[in-house]
Motif scaffolding. Structure first.
Motif, PDB file in Angstrom:
ATOM      1  N   ALA A 189      37.680  48.448  49.104  1.00 57.44           N
ATOM      2  CA  ALA A 189      36.620  48.074  48.162  1.00 57.44           C
ATOM      3  C   ALA A 189      37.119  47.041  47.162  1.00 57.44           C
ATOM      4  CB  ALA A 189      36.106  49.328  47.444  1.00 57.44           C
ATOM      5  N   ASP A 190      38.353  47.246  46.649  1.00 54.65           N
ATOM      6  CA  ASP A 190      38.906  46.271  45.702  1.00 54.65           C
ATOM      7  C   ASP A 190      39.115  44.917  46.366  1.00 54.65           C
ATOM      8  OD1 ASP A 190      41.032  48.780  44.131  1.00 54.65           O
ATOM      9  OD2 ASP A 190      38.919  48.255  43.806  1.00 54.65           O
ATOM     10  N   PHE A 191      39.578  44.952  47.590  1.00 55.29           N
ATOM     11  CA  PHE A 191      39.782  43.701  48.302  1.00 55.29           C
ATOM     12  C   PHE A 191      38.472  42.951  48.511  1.00 55.29           C
ATOM     13  CE2 PHE A 191      41.997  40.766  50.907  1.00 55.29           C
ATOM     14  CZ  PHE A 191      41.139  40.435  51.941  1.00 55.29           C
ATOM     15  N   GLN A 192      37.375  43.665  48.786  1.00 57.67           N
ATOM     16  CA  GLN A 192      36.077  43.030  48.962  1.00 57.67           C
ATOM     17  C   GLN A 192      35.596  42.398  47.661  1.00 57.67           C
ATOM     18  OE1 GLN A 192      34.590  42.684  51.884  1.00 57.67           O
ATOM     19  NE2 GLN A 192      33.008  41.453  50.910  1.00 57.67           N
ATOM     20  N   LEU A 193      35.846  43.101  46.532  1.00 55.58           N
ATOM     21  CA  LEU A 193      35.476  42.547  45.228  1.00 55.58           C
ATOM     22  C   LEU A 193      36.264  41.265  44.951  1.00 55.58           C
ATOM     23  CD1 LEU A 193      33.977  42.735  42.558  1.00 55.58           C
ATOM     24  CD2 LEU A 193      35.793  44.226  41.708  1.00 55.58           C
ATOM     25  N   LEU A 194      37.566  41.272  45.237  1.00 58.52           N
ATOM     26  CA  LEU A 194      38.367  40.067  45.053  1.00 58.52           C
ATOM     27  C   LEU A 194      37.879  38.928  45.939  1.00 58.52           C
ATOM     28  CD1 LEU A 194      41.955  41.583  44.870  1.00 58.52           C
ATOM     29  CD2 LEU A 194      40.655  40.595  43.002  1.00 58.52           C
ATOM     30  N   LYS A 195      37.464  39.273  47.125  1.00 54.84           N
ATOM     31  CA  LYS A 195      36.978  38.244  48.049  1.00 54.84           C
ATOM     32  C   LYS A 195      35.699  37.612  47.529  1.00 54.84           C
ATOM     33  CE  LYS A 195      35.886  37.564  52.929  1.00 54.84           C
ATOM     34  NZ  LYS A 195      35.728  38.225  54.226  1.00 54.84           N
ATOM     35  N   ASN A 196      34.791  38.448  47.004  1.00 58.67           N
ATOM     36  CA  ASN A 196      33.537  37.907  46.443  1.00 58.67           C
ATOM     37  C   ASN A 196      33.835  37.003  45.255  1.00 58.67           C
ATOM     38  OD1 ASN A 196      32.155  39.372  48.354  1.00 58.67           O
ATOM     39  ND2 ASN A 196      31.811  41.141  47.019  1.00 58.67           N
ATOM     40  N   ARG A 197      34.741  37.432  44.406  1.00 56.67           N
ATOM     41  CA  ARG A 197      35.085  36.601  43.253  1.00 56.67           C
ATOM     42  C   ARG A 197      35.752  35.295  43.696  1.00 56.67           C
ATOM     43  NH1 ARG A 197      37.328  40.760  38.574  1.00 56.67           N
ATOM     44  NH2 ARG A 197      35.359  41.885  38.250  1.00 56.67           N
ATOM     45  N   ALA A 198      36.568  35.361  44.712  1.00 52.72           N
ATOM     46  CA  ALA A 198      37.203  34.149  45.219  1.00 52.72           C
ATOM     47  C   ALA A 198      36.171  33.166  45.741  1.00 52.72           C
ATOM     48  CB  ALA A 198      38.205  34.509  46.297  1.00 52.72           C
ATOM     49  N   ASN A 199      35.142  33.676  46.424  1.00 50.65           N
ATOM     50  CA  ASN A 199      34.073  32.796  46.914  1.00 50.65           C
ATOM     51  C   ASN A 199      33.344  32.135  45.749  1.00 50.65           C
ATOM     52  OD1 ASN A 199      34.640  33.349  49.571  1.00 50.65           O
ATOM     53  ND2 ASN A 199      33.260  35.110  49.666  1.00 50.65           N
ATOM     54  N   SER A 200      33.085  32.890  44.695  1.00 51.82           N
ATOM     55  CA  SER A 200      32.431  32.314  43.511  1.00 51.82           C
ATOM     56  C   SER A 200      33.315  31.250  42.889  1.00 51.82           C
ATOM     57  CB  SER A 200      32.139  33.427  42.496  1.00 51.82           C
ATOM     58  OG  SER A 200      31.313  34.416  43.047  1.00 51.82           O
ATOM     59  N   PHE A 201      34.623  31.554  42.803  1.00 51.69           N
ATOM     60  CA  PHE A 201      35.559  30.562  42.258  1.00 51.69           C
ATOM     61  C   PHE A 201      35.561  29.295  43.099  1.00 51.69           C
ATOM     62  CE2 PHE A 201      39.298  28.660  40.720  1.00 51.69           C
ATOM     63  CZ  PHE A 201      40.058  28.282  41.822  1.00 51.69           C
ATOM     64  N   LYS A 202      35.499  29.451  44.408  1.00 48.61           N
ATOM     65  CA  LYS A 202      35.512  28.288  45.283  1.00 48.61           C
ATOM     66  C   LYS A 202      34.280  27.432  45.075  1.00 48.61           C
ATOM     67  CE  LYS A 202      34.141  28.749  49.368  1.00 48.61           C
ATOM     68  NZ  LYS A 202      33.943  29.200  50.763  1.00 48.61           N
ATOM     69  N   ASN A 203      33.125  28.045  44.989  1.00 48.18           N
ATOM     70  CA  ASN A 203      31.878  27.277  44.782  1.00 48.18           C
ATOM     71  C   ASN A 203      31.901  26.543  43.455  1.00 48.18           C
ATOM     72  OD1 ASN A 203      30.973  28.269  47.216  1.00 48.18           O
ATOM     73  ND2 ASN A 203      29.962  30.044  46.296  1.00 48.18           N
ATOM     74  N   LEU A 204      32.308  27.225  42.393  1.00 48.28           N
ATOM     75  CA  LEU A 204      32.362  26.584  41.081  1.00 48.28           C
ATOM     76  C   LEU A 204      33.384  25.447  41.066  1.00 48.28           C
ATOM     77  CD1 LEU A 204      31.451  26.482  38.166  1.00 48.28           C
ATOM     78  CD2 LEU A 204      33.163  28.206  37.613  1.00 48.28           C
ATOM     79  N   ALA A 205      34.548  25.669  41.694  1.00 48.38           N
ATOM     80  CA  ALA A 205      35.554  24.604  41.737  1.00 48.38           C
ATOM     81  C   ALA A 205      35.043  23.382  42.465  1.00 48.38           C
ATOM     82  CB  ALA A 205      36.818  25.130  42.398  1.00 48.38           C
ATOM     83  N   ASP A 206      34.257  23.612  43.537  1.00 56.55           N
ATOM     84  CA  ASP A 206      33.688  22.478  44.274  1.00 56.55           C
ATOM     85  C   ASP A 206      32.751  21.665  43.389  1.00 56.55           C
ATOM     86  OD1 ASP A 206      33.454  24.194  47.491  1.00 56.55           O
ATOM     87  OD2 ASP A 206      35.100  23.159  46.487  1.00 56.55           O
ATOM     88  N   ARG A 207      31.912  22.353  42.645  1.00 53.49           N
ATOM     89  CA  ARG A 207      30.978  21.644  41.758  1.00 53.49           C
ATOM     90  C   ARG A 207      31.713  20.867  40.687  1.00 53.49           C
ATOM     91  NH1 ARG A 207      28.104  26.588  42.018  1.00 53.49           N
ATOM     92  NH2 ARG A 207      28.776  27.079  39.903  1.00 53.49           N
ATOM     93  N   GLU A 208      32.763  21.498  40.101  1.00 48.68           N
ATOM     94  CA  GLU A 208      33.502  20.826  39.042  1.00 48.68           C
ATOM     95  C   GLU A 208      34.221  19.592  39.579  1.00 48.68           C
ATOM     96  OE1 GLU A 208      32.141  23.209  36.135  1.00 48.68           O
ATOM     97  OE2 GLU A 208      33.412  21.463  35.911  1.00 48.68           O
ATOM     98  N   LEU A 209      34.806  19.682  40.734  1.00 49.48           N
ATOM     99  CA  LEU A 209      35.499  18.526  41.289  1.00 49.48           C
ATOM    100  C   LEU A 209      34.553  17.399  41.644  1.00 49.48           C
ATOM    101  CD1 LEU A 209      38.065  20.410  43.548  1.00 49.48           C
ATOM    102  CD2 LEU A 209      38.542  19.176  41.433  1.00 49.48           C
ATOM    103  N   GLU A 210      33.390  17.746  42.171  1.00 52.87           N
ATOM    104  CA  GLU A 210      32.408  16.707  42.504  1.00 52.87           C
ATOM    105  C   GLU A 210      31.928  15.989  41.245  1.00 52.87           C
ATOM    106  OE1 GLU A 210      30.568  18.916  46.480  1.00 52.87           O
ATOM    107  OE2 GLU A 210      29.397  18.683  44.635  1.00 52.87           O
ATOM    108  N   ASN A 211      31.635  16.758  40.197  1.00 53.96           N
ATOM    109  CA  ASN A 211      31.215  16.137  38.936  1.00 53.96           C
ATOM    110  C   ASN A 211      32.314  15.253  38.372  1.00 53.96           C
ATOM    111  OD1 ASN A 211      28.783  17.487  39.106  1.00 53.96           O
ATOM    112  ND2 ASN A 211      29.492  19.232  37.901  1.00 53.96           N
TER     113      ASN A 211
END
Length: 788
Positions: free
Chosen positions: A37-59
């Motif tokens: 369960a903890d690993f799944q939570l970390l994975k979801n947060r990592a996906n959110s981090f990846k999406n936000l990082a993509d937006r920041e780099l594009e901007n």
């Protein structure tokens, strides 16, 4: 009759252990589900981090061409000149590297770890960019600050929402802020001088690196290397006559001080089962395996490896039993391997082939009793099967093959002619059982057994050293034969079984009685027990002795005992049954000493004329495990035998009376004459049966593990360990064994050396008569010289 011991309830300690194991298993499942369960939570947060990082780099990339890199300096001259071209070139060069950064985070193989030491390492940027210029105009600084507040306002709100999880992006933003305070010219110079791109790549590589790969397995230290050298030098020490216990003590002293830390550097965390082992050899093997595994080394095998072995992927395994004698010669190596083949084939789990020697007509007349001869192998095979099936009571299903053999009158035994291993086809060369391996390989000039077969088991029947010591210059001959037996046993066998401690202590050997008695004798014993219950007289005769009439088979000891205590045994008569080369000498000696011995022709021990005797006398000390003694006990008779290692197995039977001195012999004979034998229990009958003997053989030869493993490789210990002893580890023992086999092959190929050591002339290859009888090609056609 099969005996099965009664079932017993498990002790309380076993029940407690099972409950404790169940409690630990349940707790482990809960921990594992929580970790998932903890690993799944970390994975979801990592996906959110990846999406936000993509937006920041594009901007950042889209706005970099406008500001701050293209903002002109607020001077009069700057208003007249456009932005320098190298600023746009820098953005163009930087953009592909940032896209690689984004692809690395978007990759499905990317692993995000929340540990503090696994963070985005942008120290290269910090090292590449020097502190900002302090003397820039206040209005420029104000303009940049205003732009930054507008630019990162939304991202800061999201960052506060996720808390510490966004530490990597916060670090990235701080580095970008520092970057924005630099002039474009300074940035380009610093990038050029500090190899920014290479350091940036190395930082990204460190982000994606698996932390498990960073574990370092330290090399073997000096005590471990010395322990390996001492242990693998055991073949040389054995040949020099040094007791193996000495090397074991040296090994223990080298490893005992490091026992607690021997595996701690290389064993995976949590695998405490390895550390619980008390076997120094196993721990050392695992340590070597871990070091080799860390280096990526892979060892494919030793010298003279045969890649044409039987393919064990076939579900049906093949067992070849090779022996040195055959019926109608009634000797132990003719009878016992025959029963072994029948009971191994009875299980139907493996195909069985019995390989026996074929003698020419002249040798048959000399060896076989009653001048019985056969004109073809098929005729002898028919005789063997009918004799066996009459005694076991079931239809036998195994193959009988023949190899060329010749009878040696000097050795009083059959020696192979040519390469015996070639008479087992390669497709059936899976498991070999060598009955009397030293005898079979004294003059063996052919393929190495362990190269052709996947597993080779040797069974020692005869105490050759005891026989040789009785000959002229026997002590010197015994010294050489002892070392030759060590040599061939080590070179040609994976496992050696000794029927008793009376045999030579060979390498790779264990002691176990793997012989049973003919079922016919057990039926006679059951009949005797029934007659006793009815009150009938079961035994009408006194004592007898049965055995091949040669001095070494106990006749010398028998005549010495009876002549020394003739008065004490007044009125005691003994019937002797046997045929042999020393018949005339034995009988003439008994007549000269006026002993009460009645000599009769040899016959089957199950013959009706022998069932009425009550006492079986066996004073032999040259036997390894006397088959006649086991048969007499199975028939419910008294057995008077010497206190000797060859009789250790029979001590558990109440009808076995052992003596230590000649006076004690007289006492035991009188005791047997005055009493009646005890009926055998069910357990005693089972222990004498071939079913029990086959079970012991499968266990002590480790054949059950080999047959149950489709890969042909097994680990008898440490089956639950993550690091196991592997055949990929180069073993000095295997190299030494291969060297001994090669040296033996070279020596036995020289006819002069063969003759000097007692070989029959012309037995390196089979002769024309064997070619005719067995339908073989001539040796020069089968093995041409140019074939080398």
């Amino acid at each position: 009759m099969n005996f099965k011991p009664p079932e017993t309830r498990p002790p309380s300690s076993t029940v407690a252990a099972e409950k404790a194991f169940s409690f630990i298993s349940k707790g482990w499942r809960e921990v594992r589900s929580s970790a998932d369960a903890d690993f799944q939570l970390l994975k979801n947060r990592a996906n959110s981090f990846k999406n936000l990082a993509d937006r920041e780099l594009e901007n950042f990339i889209n706005s970099a061409s406008i500001s701050p890199f293209s903002v002109p300096t607020i001077t009069a001259s700057a208003t007249l000149n456009p932005a320098p071209s190298y600023e746009i070139d820098f953005v163009k060069k930087l953009q592909p590297k940032l896209s690689e950064f984004r692809r690395a985070y978007s990759s499905p193989d990317f692993k995000f770890y929340s540990r503090p030491q696994i963070k985005i390492d942008l120290s290269a940027i910090k090292n590449a960019i020097v502190a900002g210029v302090e003397d820039e105009e206040e209005d420029k600084r104000r303009m940049f600050r205003k732009w930054n507040m507008v630019r990162f306002k939304e991202s800061e709100r999201e960052e506060r929402q996720f808390g510490e999880f966004w530490e990597p992006i916060r670090t990235l933003k701080s580095r970008i802020k520092e970057l924005e305070h630099k002039s474009s010219k300074e940035i380009m110079e610093e990038i050029k001088n500090s190899k920014f791109v290479e350091k940036f790549k190395s930082s990204l590589k460190a982000i994606c690196e698996d932390p498990n790969e960073s574990k370092v397995v330290l090399p073997l230290d000096v005590p471990e290397l010395l322990a390996c050298l001492v242990r693998q030098s055991s073949p040389l020490l054995d040949q020099l006559g040094i007791n193996r216990g000495i090397s074991d003590k040296i090994l223990e002293s080298l490893c005992s001080k490091r026992k607690n830390q021997l595996l701690s550097r290389s064993v995976p965390a949590g695998d405490s089962s390895i550390l619980e082992s008390n076997n120094i050899n196993d721990e050392l093997d695992l340590r070597i395996a871990s070091v080799l595994q860390s280096t990526g080394h892979s060892y494919e095998g030793g010298f003279w490896r045969d890649w044409g072995k039987h393919d064990v992927s076939d579900k049906k395994r093949h067992v070849a039993i090779v022996t040195t004698a055959s019926l109608p010669w009634m000797t132990g190596t003719a009878v016992n391997p025959l029963f072994r083949a029948a009971y191994l084939a009875k299980s139907a789990h493996q195909n069985v082939t019995l390989l026996v020697p074929w003698l020419s007509r002249s040798d048959q007349e000399f060896v076989h009793p009653n001048n019985l001869t056969f004109s073809s192998p098929e005729e002898q095979e028919s005789y063997i099967r009918s004799w066996l099936e009459e005694r076991v009571g079931f239809k036998t299903d195994f193959k009988i093959s023949f190899y060329p053999g010749k009878f040696s009158k000097a050795r009083r035994s059959i020696l192979p002619a040519g390469d015996t291993s070639q008479f087992i086809s390669s497709k059936d060369a899976d498991i070999a059982i060598l009955e009397e391996p030293e005898h079979l390989n004294w003059y063996h000039h052919g393929q190495r057994w362990t190269d052709k077969f996947n597993h080779v088991v040797g069974i020692v029947h005869t105490n050759y050293l005891e026989y040789i010591k009785r000959e002229k210059n026997g002590a010197l001959q015994a010294f050489f034969v002892k070392h030759i037996n060590n040599w061939v046993a080590r070179a040609y066998c994976d496992k050696v079984l000794r029927l008793s401690a009376a045999t030579q202590d060979l390498p790779k050997s264990v002691i176990c009685n793997v012989h049973g008695v003919n079922p016919k004798f057990l039926k006679i014993g059951e009949k005797v027990a029934v007659e006793k219950e009815r009150g009938d007289q079961t035994f009408s005769k006194g004592a007898y002795f049965l055995g091949k009439m040669v001095w070494a088979k106990g006749y010398k000891e028998l005549i010495d005992l009876l002549s020394k205590h003739k008065k004490d045994l007044d009125g005691f008569n003994l019937d002797v049954y046997g045929n042999g080369e020393d018949s005339h000498e034995v009988q003439s000696t008994a007549e000269r000493l006026n002993l009460n011995l009645d000599f009769k022709k040899g016959r089957d021990h199950a013959d009706d004329s022998l069932q009425g005797y009550k006492i079986f006398i066996n004073p032999s000390v040259s036997d390894v495990l006397c088959t006649a003694t086991a048969e007499a006990l199975a028939m419910g008779k008294f057995v008077v035998c010497a206190d000797h290692p060859s009789n250790d197995f029979f001590r558990a039977f109440p009808n076995c009376l052992t003596y230590t001195t000649p006076e004690d012999f007289v006492t035991k004979v009188k005791e047997a004459m005055a009493n009646e034998p005890h009926p055998l229990t069910l357990e005693q009958r089972y222990n004498l049966s071939w079913e029990a003997a086959t079970q012991r053989f499968m266990e002590y030869s480790e054949l059950d593990k080999v047959l149950n493993n489709p890969g042909g490789i097994y680990s008898s210990k440490n089956s639950n360990k993550s690091l196991r002893k592997s055949t990929s580890i180069p073993n000095l023992n295997e190299m030494v064994d291969g060297g001994l086999a090669f040296a033996h092959y070279c020596l036995t190929g020289n006819e002069f050396l063969r003759l000097c050591t007692g070989a029959i002339p012309g037995t390196r290859d089979y002769d024309k008569q064997h070619c005719k009888d067995l339908h073989l090609l001539p040796p020069q056609v089968e093995n041409p010289i140019y074939g080398w």
